[in-house]
Design an enzyme around this catalytic site. Sequence first.
Site, short mmCIF file in Angstrom:
data_model
loop_
_atom_site.label_atom_id
_atom_site.label_comp_id
_atom_site.label_asym_id
_atom_site.label_seq_id
_atom_site.Cartn_x
_atom_site.Cartn_y
_atom_site.Cartn_z
N GLY A 1 8.75 33.99 13.56
CA GLY A 1 8.78 35.30 14.22
C GLY A 1 10.19 35.80 14.44
N SER A 2 10.95 35.96 13.33
CA SER A 2 12.38 36.22 13.50
C SER A 2 12.86 37.54 12.89
CB SER A 2 13.18 35.05 12.92
OG SER A 2 12.66 34.65 11.67
N ILE B 1 14.39 38.04 20.10
CA ILE B 1 15.10 36.79 20.32
C ILE B 1 15.18 35.99 19.00
CG2 ILE B 1 14.94 34.55 21.51
CD1 ILE B 1 13.69 36.08 23.91
N GLY B 2 14.10 36.00 18.24
CA GLY B 2 14.07 35.25 16.98
C GLY B 2 15.13 35.71 16.01
N SER C 1 9.20 29.83 28.17
CA SER C 1 9.54 30.95 29.08
C SER C 1 9.57 30.43 30.50
CB SER C 1 8.47 32.03 28.97
OG SER C 1 8.65 33.00 29.98
N TYR D 1 -0.88 34.19 28.94
CA TYR D 1 0.47 34.00 28.40
C TYR D 1 1.13 32.79 29.06
CZ TYR D 1 5.46 34.94 27.47
OH TYR D 1 6.79 34.83 27.11
P1 NAD Z 1 9.46 40.39 20.10
O1 NAD Z 1 8.11 41.01 20.27
O2 NAD Z 1 10.66 41.22 20.36
O3 NAD Z 1 9.58 39.78 18.63
C1 NAD Z 1 8.53 38.95 18.17
C2 NAD Z 1 8.78 38.57 16.72
O4 NAD Z 1 7.68 37.79 16.27
C3 NAD Z 1 8.86 39.76 15.80
O5 NAD Z 1 9.79 39.46 14.78
C4 NAD Z 1 7.45 39.84 15.23
O6 NAD Z 1 7.40 40.48 13.96
C5 NAD Z 1 7.10 38.38 15.11
N1 NAD Z 1 5.67 38.11 15.13
C6 NAD Z 1 4.75 38.50 16.04
N2 NAD Z 1 3.54 38.02 15.73
C7 NAD Z 1 3.70 37.29 14.60
C8 NAD Z 1 2.81 36.53 13.80
N3 NAD Z 1 1.51 36.43 14.09
N4 NAD Z 1 3.31 35.86 12.73
C9 NAD Z 1 4.63 35.96 12.41
N5 NAD Z 1 5.51 36.67 13.13
C10 NAD Z 1 5.05 37.34 14.21
O7 NAD Z 1 9.44 39.08 20.99
P2 NAD Z 1 10.56 38.42 21.92
O8 NAD Z 1 10.54 39.11 23.24
O9 NAD Z 1 11.83 38.31 21.17
O10 NAD Z 1 9.93 36.97 22.18
C11 NAD Z 1 10.24 35.86 21.35
C12 NAD Z 1 9.83 34.59 22.08
O11 NAD Z 1 10.53 34.52 23.32
C13 NAD Z 1 8.34 34.54 22.42
O12 NAD Z 1 7.85 33.24 22.25
C14 NAD Z 1 8.30 34.92 23.89
O13 NAD Z 1 7.19 34.38 24.57
C15 NAD Z 1 9.61 34.30 24.38
N6 NAD Z 1 10.12 34.90 25.61
C16 NAD Z 1 10.47 36.22 25.65
C17 NAD Z 1 10.94 36.76 26.84
C18 NAD Z 1 11.37 38.19 26.94
O14 NAD Z 1 11.53 38.70 28.06
N7 NAD Z 1 11.61 38.88 25.84
C19 NAD Z 1 11.03 35.96 27.99
C20 NAD Z 1 10.64 34.63 27.91
C21 NAD Z 1 10.20 34.11 26.71
#
Ligand code: NAD
Length: 264
Positions: free
Chosen positions: A14-15, A19-20, A141, A154
């Site tokens: 998921g990058s 964050i990815g 998280s 979640y």
């Molecule tokens: P985001 O929604 O900004 O990005 C998610 C990425 O995952 C995107 O590149 C999307 O295309 C990809 N994706 C989604 N579903 C997919 C699938 N089924 N198969 C392949 N790719 C897929 O998310 P984020 O906020 O950057 O979160 C990334 C990680 O960090 C997650 O595990 C989230 O739980 C964790 N996290 C985020 C936060 C926050 O506040 N942003 C806080 C704590 C933890």
Amino acid sequence: MHIDLSGKSAVISGSTLGIGFAIAKGLANAGAEVVINGRSEASVGKAREALLKDTPKAKVITVAADLSTADGADKLIKAVPSADILVNNVGIFEPKPFEDIPDGDWQRFFETNVMSGIRLSRAYVKGMREKNWGRVVFISSESGINIPGEMVHYGMTKTAQLAVSRGLAQSLAGTGVTVNSVLPGPTRSDGVIDFFGKIAAGEGVPQAEIEKNFIAQFRPSSIIKRLAEVEEVANMVVYICSKQASATTGASLRVDGGVVATIT
Ligand code: NAD
């Protein structure tokens, strides 16, 4: 300290965004060959272009695969059969009252947030063990510790990742393979910008105000009193994937801005 990951390959689930993507950029900047994953050819292609614009010398492979299913994980594993570094980043989130969360949502969250990491770890850890070197990181998280009442499903997945990560680290005792979890707090990722943007549009209030109110109302224990930036999370991940981080394993490392109000 100079982090050099040249010669290492890294899969980041998921990058294409958030964050990815920041992690992929950070690892590529440290010299690793990175595998960018998202659901569509268009999204991985766009992310590759953006990464190469930032780091022209980066070695970037793309694989479009939906990691919410076993078939999607198989597709990624077939395309990239081995990796030195695995970052289980993919994750979905959505607030919903507990009474309204159907079985399907519990299962979808578990498949996407937990099983994706289990499937990829199972596939890549074998080669890491053989080489006696590897790095596995689960992006959990602070919600795995402070379960949010507004999205219990979640929180459940984020706690499950902590259990899998710790257990996997123990199963690799005595090897050069480390396994850790990173626990971001609220972070300004694309998904979160989108989420706050929709609330701001609905309420007719500036987005900056929504973000400030969110921290004050839902994360009052935050010490930094702001969202983290994606690079702040990525920096921890790059360090934990480095050769220098060889004595840190089985750990839960916070980048939560102090939200979790305990000392350890
Ligand atoms: P985001 O929604 O900004 O990005 C998610 C990425 O995952 C995107 O590149 C999307 O295309 C990809 N994706 C989604 N579903 C997919 C699938 N089924 N198969 C392949 N790719 C897929 O998310 P984020 O906020 O950057 O979160 C990334 C990680 O960090 C997650 O595990 C989230 O739980 C964790 N996290 C985020 C936060 C926050 O506040 N942003 C806080 C704590 C933890």
